[in-house]
Motif scaffolding. Structure first.
Motif, PDB file in Angstrom:
ATOM      1  N   ARG A  66       0.833  -1.251  -0.076  1.00 19.25           N
ATOM      2  CA  ARG A  66       0.048  -0.240   0.137  1.00 19.25           C
ATOM      3  C   ARG A  66       0.978   1.331   0.027  1.00 19.25           C
ATOM      4  O   ARG A  66       0.471   2.375  -0.684  1.00 19.25           O
ATOM      5  N   GLU A  67       2.080   1.120   0.582  1.00 13.29           N
ATOM      6  CA  GLU A  67       2.981   2.360   0.587  1.00 13.29           C
ATOM      7  C   GLU A  67       3.343   2.731  -0.873  1.00 13.29           C
ATOM      8  O   GLU A  67       3.598   3.752  -1.124  1.00 13.29           O
ATOM      9  N   GLU A  68       3.615   1.394  -1.578  1.00 18.05           N
ATOM     10  CA  GLU A  68       4.511   1.823  -2.878  1.00 18.05           C
ATOM     11  C   GLU A  68       3.206   2.176  -3.754  1.00 18.05           C
ATOM     12  O   GLU A  68       3.329   2.860  -4.417  1.00 18.05           O
ATOM     13  N   VAL A  69       1.980   1.815  -3.510  1.00 14.37           N
ATOM     14  CA  VAL A  69       0.801   2.348  -4.505  1.00 14.37           C
ATOM     15  C   VAL A  69       0.709   3.804  -4.176  1.00 14.37           C
ATOM     16  O   VAL A  69       0.466   4.432  -5.184  1.00 14.37           O
ATOM     17  N   ALA A  70       0.825   4.153  -3.092  1.00 16.25           N
ATOM     18  CA  ALA A  70       0.579   5.553  -2.723  1.00 16.25           C
ATOM     19  C   ALA A  70       1.642   6.325  -2.974  1.00 16.25           C
ATOM     20  O   ALA A  70       1.504   7.435  -3.672  1.00 16.25           O
ATOM     21  N   ALA A  71       2.938   5.980  -3.208  1.00 16.64           N
ATOM     22  CA  ALA A  71       3.985   6.652  -3.630  1.00 16.64           C
ATOM     23  C   ALA A  71       3.778   6.864  -5.117  1.00 16.64           C
ATOM     24  O   ALA A  71       4.186   7.972  -5.564  1.00 16.64           O
ATOM     25  N   VAL A  72       3.623   5.694  -5.694  1.00 12.51           N
ATOM     26  CA  VAL A  72       3.360   5.990  -7.448  1.00 12.51           C
ATOM     27  C   VAL A  72       2.478   6.804  -7.840  1.00 12.51           C
ATOM     28  O   VAL A  72       2.417   7.608  -8.588  1.00 12.51           O
ATOM     29  N   GLU A  73       1.180   6.664  -7.027  1.00 10.10           N
ATOM     30  CA  GLU A  73      -0.052   7.625  -7.482  1.00 10.10           C
ATOM     31  C   GLU A  73       0.306   9.122  -7.159  1.00 10.10           C
ATOM     32  O   GLU A  73       0.105   9.885  -8.032  1.00 10.10           O
ATOM     33  N   SER A  74       1.312   9.312  -6.105  1.00 15.63           N
ATOM     34  CA  SER A  74       1.521  10.917  -5.943  1.00 15.63           C
ATOM     35  C   SER A  74       2.583  11.285  -6.943  1.00 15.63           C
ATOM     36  O   SER A  74       2.504  12.676  -7.226  1.00 15.63           O
ATOM     37  N   TRP A  75       3.430  10.571  -7.665  1.00 15.81           N
ATOM     38  CA  TRP A  75       4.139  10.927  -8.605  1.00 15.81           C
ATOM     39  C   TRP A  75       3.799  10.628 -10.117  1.00 15.81           C
ATOM     40  O   TRP A  75       4.469  10.859 -11.119  1.00 15.81           O
ATOM     41  N   LYS A  76       2.567  10.192 -10.028  1.00 13.05           N
ATOM     42  CA  LYS A  76       2.173   9.700 -11.564  1.00 13.05           C
ATOM     43  C   LYS A  76       1.959  10.596 -12.551  1.00 13.05           C
ATOM     44  O   LYS A  76       2.489  10.309 -13.585  1.00 13.05           O
ATOM     45  N   ILE A  77       1.692  11.835 -12.336  1.00 10.84           N
ATOM     46  CA  ILE A  77       1.697  13.119 -13.294  1.00 10.84           C
ATOM     47  C   ILE A  77       3.156  13.164 -13.790  1.00 10.84           C
ATOM     48  O   ILE A  77       3.126  13.663 -15.031  1.00 10.84           O
ATOM     49  N   GLU A  78       4.119  13.076 -12.999  1.00  8.14           N
ATOM     50  CA  GLU A  78       5.655  13.248 -13.554  1.00  8.14           C
ATOM     51  C   GLU A  78       6.056  11.891 -14.227  1.00  8.14           C
ATOM     52  O   GLU A  78       7.308  11.992 -14.671  1.00  8.14           O
ATOM     53  N   MET A  79       5.294  10.940 -14.206  1.00  6.99           N
ATOM     54  CA  MET A  79       5.617   9.815 -14.756  1.00  6.99           C
ATOM     55  C   MET A  79       4.857   8.964 -15.897  1.00  6.99           C
ATOM     56  O   MET A  79       4.174   8.160 -15.908  1.00  6.99           O
ATOM     57  N   PRO A  80       4.993   9.571 -17.316  1.00  2.00           N
ATOM     58  CA  PRO A  80       4.179   9.209 -18.419  1.00  2.00           C
ATOM     59  C   PRO A  80       4.274   7.797 -18.605  1.00  2.00           C
ATOM     60  O   PRO A  80       5.495   7.505 -18.541  1.00  2.00           O
ATOM     61  N   GLY A  81       3.126   6.969 -18.780  1.00  2.00           N
ATOM     62  CA  GLY A  81       3.294   5.504 -19.020  1.00  2.00           C
ATOM     63  C   GLY A  81       3.206   4.727 -17.979  1.00  2.00           C
ATOM     64  O   GLY A  81       3.322   3.651 -18.057  1.00  2.00           O
ATOM     65  N   VAL A  82       3.562   5.250 -16.808  1.00  2.00           N
ATOM     66  CA  VAL A  82       3.339   4.501 -15.667  1.00  2.00           C
ATOM     67  C   VAL A  82       2.025   4.455 -15.000  1.00  2.00           C
ATOM     68  O   VAL A  82       1.278   5.397 -14.870  1.00  2.00           O
TER      69      VAL A  82
END
Length: 691
Positions: A139-155
């Motif tokens: 859950r921690e990894e999901v939250a971290a990825v979602e918070s940076w998602k706008i800066e990571m196209p294709g992820v």
């Protein structure tokens, strides 16, 4: 006006222009043809391709049907899991691949080169298809990825369903597991309709495979509009292809209610401990499987999302074969549990009766070979009852010898369900083997010998049975001759709990033995556990009339000078298998059990305790007013019997088993009527006792 002499040159170039005009015309014609092909003939298709660049299909995974035991205890559930995916097309177009991979590696604890290696592995597939980089994110990894998602196209983070076995390794062979559809399976699966696609899950083993069509739901789909970098657009805005996201709801799979009782499974697992083998418990009144387990086992949950190679290799290389279902895929010599078949054949063919007495000296000679009894020095004078009670080999050698041929034994063995598949709804069931004279001639081009009949008479030689067959045979002896087809599924329910289908017992055969045969067999089986000279006396359940037969199956040939060596002193893989089959209570049986403990040495000390634990759990749970601890204690006290049985040392129990028996006089024949108990309710779960 042309200059003098130029007319000839102009005429020459005019001829060349014809070729230029032709080339221009052909070029324009090809261009127009291509435009017609793209815009008119394939306009809809090209428009679709164009919109696909802006529309993203998001799969809505259908919940797979859940699996419950007979009392609605949840056995297999669907738990959410999160996977990290990358769409190479969007990552490449962003021109930020290095930055995105670097940031992502810190968020999900993967090295950049590991992420790049995964992308490289799938570079041959279309770039618009998502590649799984990591499964089961925390859950921690999901939250971290979602918070940076706008800066990571294709992820993107995708939610998937993780098929979870609530009780881990217990009954994994029965329940089975799911896995991803592979490329070789797809053409066959989609031969009629397009049901599966790459990345879908499918049942691979056990019930998950056998009832795939019932458990599997229908995936839904959601269409959303994305920008050039794959990011989902907001619902408001100009120039949108979709006014609102389009969605096709997923249809859940159906639930299974099994005949299995999880409390019995837990009791069996505890009793097995680290032992190797299997157990089957069956209701003799219907053929419903109450408990079914193979050991060692594995956790099916590890298979549902793709099993790590290290785990897979460990399972494959395990010499005890944890991936094989030992209840139906392995067959064994049944040993002394088969002596009941020889006894039935002798009684039904009229070569012995309850008064027939044979003297056992510890061995007998046939031709140039000596056939030994497990008791050195012999049992003395024995009849059918004492022969079953003390498992006298010589008695059953003599009975086999009295029959016309081995075919008489085979006839009754097959009537009792041995030597053929039971028809249970599981894959890879083996048939076992009940040999006949014709079988040996067909397979070996040799005539049958008299000595081979003696080996068959005590469940050795060519005889092979599965644990399921053995349990079903003793169930038919318990119920008076009805052989049922074992079944595992009690009901099929809709996802919201409405009953859609109910399964009923199916009779395979009716073996009507003489009433006297049933009486003698049951008396003998009762004495095995409930009299001091019985081979499983240490496993008795006072007040419950637990009955059965112990057995020992040799794994290797043993020379005459080592027949009586202590089994525990042998190399583990050379030790005998311990076998037990029985039922309870004797007067109105409601459960039959068969157990094999591989390399357990003794049926009475390795296999019988497991059966005892399961039977005790079942009777106490479903019939507490008769077999509850207080009810049994009160009944025993009223009858003047000890409430707690006298404990026997391990040494005494092993001496009592079919290894070395104390060298005293044979027990006298059992006289008098069989013990009687009040009748029980017709099926578990009905009546006040089950509430």
């Amino acid at each position: 006006m042309a200059f003098l002499g130029q007319e000839e040159q102009i005429r020459e170039f005019q001829d060349r222009f014809r070729y230029l005009y032709a080339a221009v015309f052909i070029g324009i014609a090809l261009l127009v043809s291509r435009l017609v092909f793209l815009q008119i003939l394939n306009g809809d298709k090209m428009r679709h391709y164009s919109e696909e660049n802006r529309i993203k299909r998001v799969k809505i995974s259908a919940p797979r049907g859940m699996i419950f035991d007979r009392n609605k205890t949840l056995l297999i559930d669907n738990r959410p899991a999160f996977d990290l995916e990358i769409i190479p097309q969007y990552l490449k177009e962003s021109k930020q691949s290095a930055q995105v991979i670097s940031r992502l590696s810190t968020l999900i604890n993967l090295k950049p080169e590991e992420i790049e290696a995964t992308l490289k592995k799938y570079k041959s597939q279309p770039s618009f298809l998502a590649i799984k980089v990591k499964t089961d994110l925390s859950r921690e990894e999901v939250a971290a990825v979602e918070s940076w998602k706008i800066e990571m196209p294709g992820v993107q983070v995708e939610q998937e369903i993780k098929r979870t076995n609530i009780y881990g390794e217990i009954a994994s062979h029965l329940l089975g597991y799911i896995g991803e559809v592979n490329a070789t399976e797809l053409p066959k699966l989609n031969a009629v309709t397009q049901r599966y696609k790459q990345g879908d899950s499918i049942g691979k083993f056990g019930l998950e495979q056998r009832v795939e069509d019932t458990l599997r739901g229908q995936d839904g789909e959601k269409l959303v509009e994305v920008d050039a970098l794959g990011r989902i657009k907001l619902e408001k805005g100009k120039g949108r292809v979709l006014a609102t996201p389009l969605e096709k709801l997923a249809a859940p799979g159906k639930n299974l209610i099994l005949t299995i009782d999880q409390d019995l499974q837990n009791a069996a697992a505890k009793a097995f401990g680290t032992s190797i083998g299997s157990i089957v418990a069956i209701d003799p009144r219907s053929g419903a499987i109450l408990s079914m387990m193979s050991r060692p086992s594995f956790d099916p949950t590890e298979f549902s999302r793709g099993i790590p190679s290290a785990v897979w290799n460990r399972l494959l290389n395990n010499e005890n074969h944890p991936l094989r279902d030992k209840t139906i895929q392995d067959h064994y010599p049944p040993g002394s549990t088969f002596k009941i078949v020889t006894g039935v054949a002798g009684l039904e063919e009229g070569v012995i009766d309850e008064h027939t007495t044979i003297h056992c000296t510890g061995s007998m000679r046939v031709g140039n070979r000596v056939y030994h009894c497990h008791k050195k020095g012999g049992h003395g004078d024995v009849n059918i009852l004492t022969a079953i009670t003390q498992s006298c080999d010589v008695f059953f050698y003599r009975v086999a010898q009295k029959l016309k041929s081995v075919d008489d034994i085979a006839k009754w063995a097959k009537h009792l369900g041995l030597g053929k598949r039971t028809g249970i709804n599981l894959a890879h069931e083996v048939s076992g083997l009940i040999p006949t004279e014709a079988w040996k001639m067909k397979h070996y081009n040799q005539v049958w010998t008299a000595g081979e009949t003696l080996s068959v008479g005590i469940g050795q030689g060519y005889v092979l049975t599965t644990v399921l067959q053995l349990a079903n045979m003793y169930a038919s002896l318990a119920n008076g001759g009805t052989l049922y087809k074992p079944y595992l599924i009690k009901e099929v329910e809709s996802f919201d709990g409405n009953t859609l289908q109910t399964f009923n017992p199916e009779i395979v055969d009716q073996t009507r033995l003489k009433p006297k045969t049933y009486e003698l067999v049951k008396q003998g089986l009762w004495a095995v556990i409930n009299t001091q000279h019985g081979t499983a006396y240490a496993q008795r359940l006072p007040g419950m009339d637990f009955v059965g037969k112990t057995g020992t199956a040799q794994v290797i040939n043993i020379s005459a000078d080592k027949i009586y060596q202590k089994c525990e002193n042998m190399r583990f893989k050379d030790r005998h298998h311990g076998i037990f089959a029985g039922f309870a209570p004797v007067s109105n049986p409601v459960i039959a059990v068969a157990v094999i403990a591989e390399h357990g040495c003794h049926g009475g000390t390795a296999a019988a305790p497991i059966a005892r634990a399961v039977i005790k759990t079942y009777l106490e749970k479903y019939y507490p007013t008769i077999y509850g601890e207080k009810a049994v204690a009160a009944r025993l006290k009223a009858e003047g019997q000890p409430v707690v049985p006298i404990k026997m040392s391990r040494k005494a129990a092993e001496d009592e088993d079919e290894g070395v028996v104390p060298n005293d006089d044979a027990a006298p024949p059992i006289q008098g009527p069989m013990p009687f108990l009040p009748p029980l309710p017709p099926t578990p779960g009905e009546g006040p006792e089950a509430e």
